[in-house]
Design a protein around this motif. Structure first.
Motif, PDB file in Angstrom:
ATOM      1  N   SER B   1       0.840  -1.179  -0.107  1.00 56.32           N
ATOM      2  CA  SER B   1      -0.091   0.134   0.092  1.00 56.32           C
ATOM      3  C   SER B   1       0.982   1.244   0.081  1.00 56.32           C
ATOM      4  CB  SER B   1      -0.827   0.107   1.103  1.00 56.32           C
ATOM      5  OG  SER B   1      -1.503   1.103   1.412  1.00 56.32           O
ATOM      6  N   GLN B   2       0.458   2.089  -0.522  1.00 55.04           N
ATOM      7  CA  GLN B   2       1.233   3.639  -0.467  1.00 55.04           C
ATOM      8  C   GLN B   2       0.993   4.197   0.744  1.00 55.04           C
ATOM      9  OE1 GLN B   2      -0.345   6.259  -4.035  1.00 55.04           O
ATOM     10  NE2 GLN B   2      -1.459   4.495  -4.468  1.00 55.04           N
ATOM     11  N   GLN B   3       0.010   3.919   1.301  1.00 52.64           N
ATOM     12  CA  GLN B   3      -0.243   4.706   2.389  1.00 52.64           C
ATOM     13  C   GLN B   3       0.574   4.549   3.827  1.00 52.64           C
ATOM     14  OE1 GLN B   3      -4.386   3.715   3.078  1.00 52.64           O
ATOM     15  NE2 GLN B   3      -4.879   5.986   2.635  1.00 52.64           N
ATOM     16  N   LYS B  98       5.153  13.962  -4.889  1.00 53.69           N
ATOM     17  CA  LYS B  98       4.074  12.821  -4.881  1.00 53.69           C
ATOM     18  C   LYS B  98       3.765  12.953  -3.242  1.00 53.69           C
ATOM     19  CE  LYS B  98       3.353   7.886  -5.121  1.00 53.69           C
ATOM     20  NZ  LYS B  98       4.314   6.750  -5.607  1.00 53.69           N
ATOM     21  N   THR B  99       2.397  13.315  -2.854  1.00 52.64           N
ATOM     22  CA  THR B  99       2.195  13.532  -1.538  1.00 52.64           C
ATOM     23  C   THR B  99       1.270  12.377  -1.134  1.00 52.64           C
ATOM     24  OG1 THR B  99       2.343  15.668  -1.729  1.00 52.64           O
ATOM     25  CG2 THR B  99       0.843  14.867   0.149  1.00 52.64           C
ATOM     26  N   ILE B 100       1.723  11.505  -0.080  1.00 48.00           N
ATOM     27  CA  ILE B 100       1.077  10.332   0.089  1.00 48.00           C
ATOM     28  C   ILE B 100       0.513  10.599   1.475  1.00 48.00           C
ATOM     29  CG2 ILE B 100       1.262   7.889   0.864  1.00 48.00           C
ATOM     30  CD1 ILE B 100       1.775   8.589  -2.328  1.00 48.00           C
ATOM     31  N   PHE B 101      -0.994  10.288   1.686  1.00 48.79           N
ATOM     32  CA  PHE B 101      -1.865  10.184   2.618  1.00 48.79           C
ATOM     33  C   PHE B 101      -1.750   9.111   3.449  1.00 48.79           C
ATOM     34  CE2 PHE B 101      -3.684  14.554   2.274  1.00 48.79           C
ATOM     35  CZ  PHE B 101      -3.427  14.755   1.238  1.00 48.79           C
TER      36      PHE B 101
END
Lengths: 115, 111
Positions: B1-3, B98-101
């Motif tokens: 997962s990116q998060q 790239k901003t990941i939440f």
């Protein structure tokens, strides 16, 4: 100054159709990022555009695509819609400078329901 | 997962109490930001802390950053019913594009 405008705000589609969502950034912002938000997966990064170029892409299938125009407005397209594509699609703009903080200003979102 | 991860997933407190939310992220970052979202609407930026900072204050908000543990916390002091919302941390990667939440914390403040 006007905020980030997303259209349409709500839409209903059926499986197999395609959809195009539009985002107008804050005047002067050259970067537009797109996110998909679902209850189960949270906010997932789709892609980011700057000066008509895609600089980064998330882990989504090729059915998800986007583009940015010379006036910085951006569109994203989802083809062959699936039930799982039902989500709130959020667009955010920023100045996009690599030396900057890249604070994102979000639109209100486009809520897509796939039946 | 990116998060990244956030905890708790949900928090319910009384008005006047403090609320603390924690966030962990996965990659090297340029900065870390906190955003707030009301009822499925767009997110609003609250506060930013750079990777070389350890603590930042803004009004009733205090954010800390520990880059060695890849974690951050947001403290809202003297909470109000109007603070009821979802709060997300967001990490800007060192590449800058790239901003990941995180998964978010749902805060409910009871009047």
């Amino acid at each position: 100054k006007a905020g980030v405008t997303q259209t349409p705000r709500y839409l209903i589609k059926t499986r197999g159709q395609q959809v195009t969502l539009s985002c107008s950034p804050i005047s002067g912002h050259r970067s537009v990022s797109w996110y998909q938000q679902t209850p189960g997966q949270g906010l997932q990064f789709l892609f980011e555009y700057f000066s008509e170029t895609q600089r980064n892409k998330g882990n989504f299938p090729g059915r998800f695509s986007g583009r940015q125009f010379s006036n910085s407005r951006s569109e994203m397209n989802v083809s062959t819609l699936e039930l799982g594509d039902s989500a709130l699609y959020l667009c955010a703009s920023s100045n996009g400078q690599t030396s900057g903080a890249n604070v994102l200003t979000f639109g209100a979102g486009s809520r897509l329901t796939v039946l | 997962s990116q998060q990244g991860e956030e905890d708790p997933q949900a928090l319910s407190i009384q008005e006047g109490e403090n609320a603390t939310m924690n966030c962990s992220y996965k990659t090297s970052i340029n900065n870390l930001q906190w955003y707030r979202q009301n009822s499925g609407r767009g997110l609003v930026h609250l506060i930013l802390i750079r990777s070389n900072e350890r603590e930042k204050h803004s009004g009733r908000l205090r954010v800390t950053l520990d880059t060695s543990k890849k974690s951050s916390s947001l403290l809202i002091t003297a909470s109000r019913a109007a603070d009821t919302a979802s709060y997300f941390c967001a990490s800007l990667n060192t590449g800058g594009f790239k901003t990941i939440f995180g998964a978010g914390t749902r805060l409910f403040v009871k009047a």
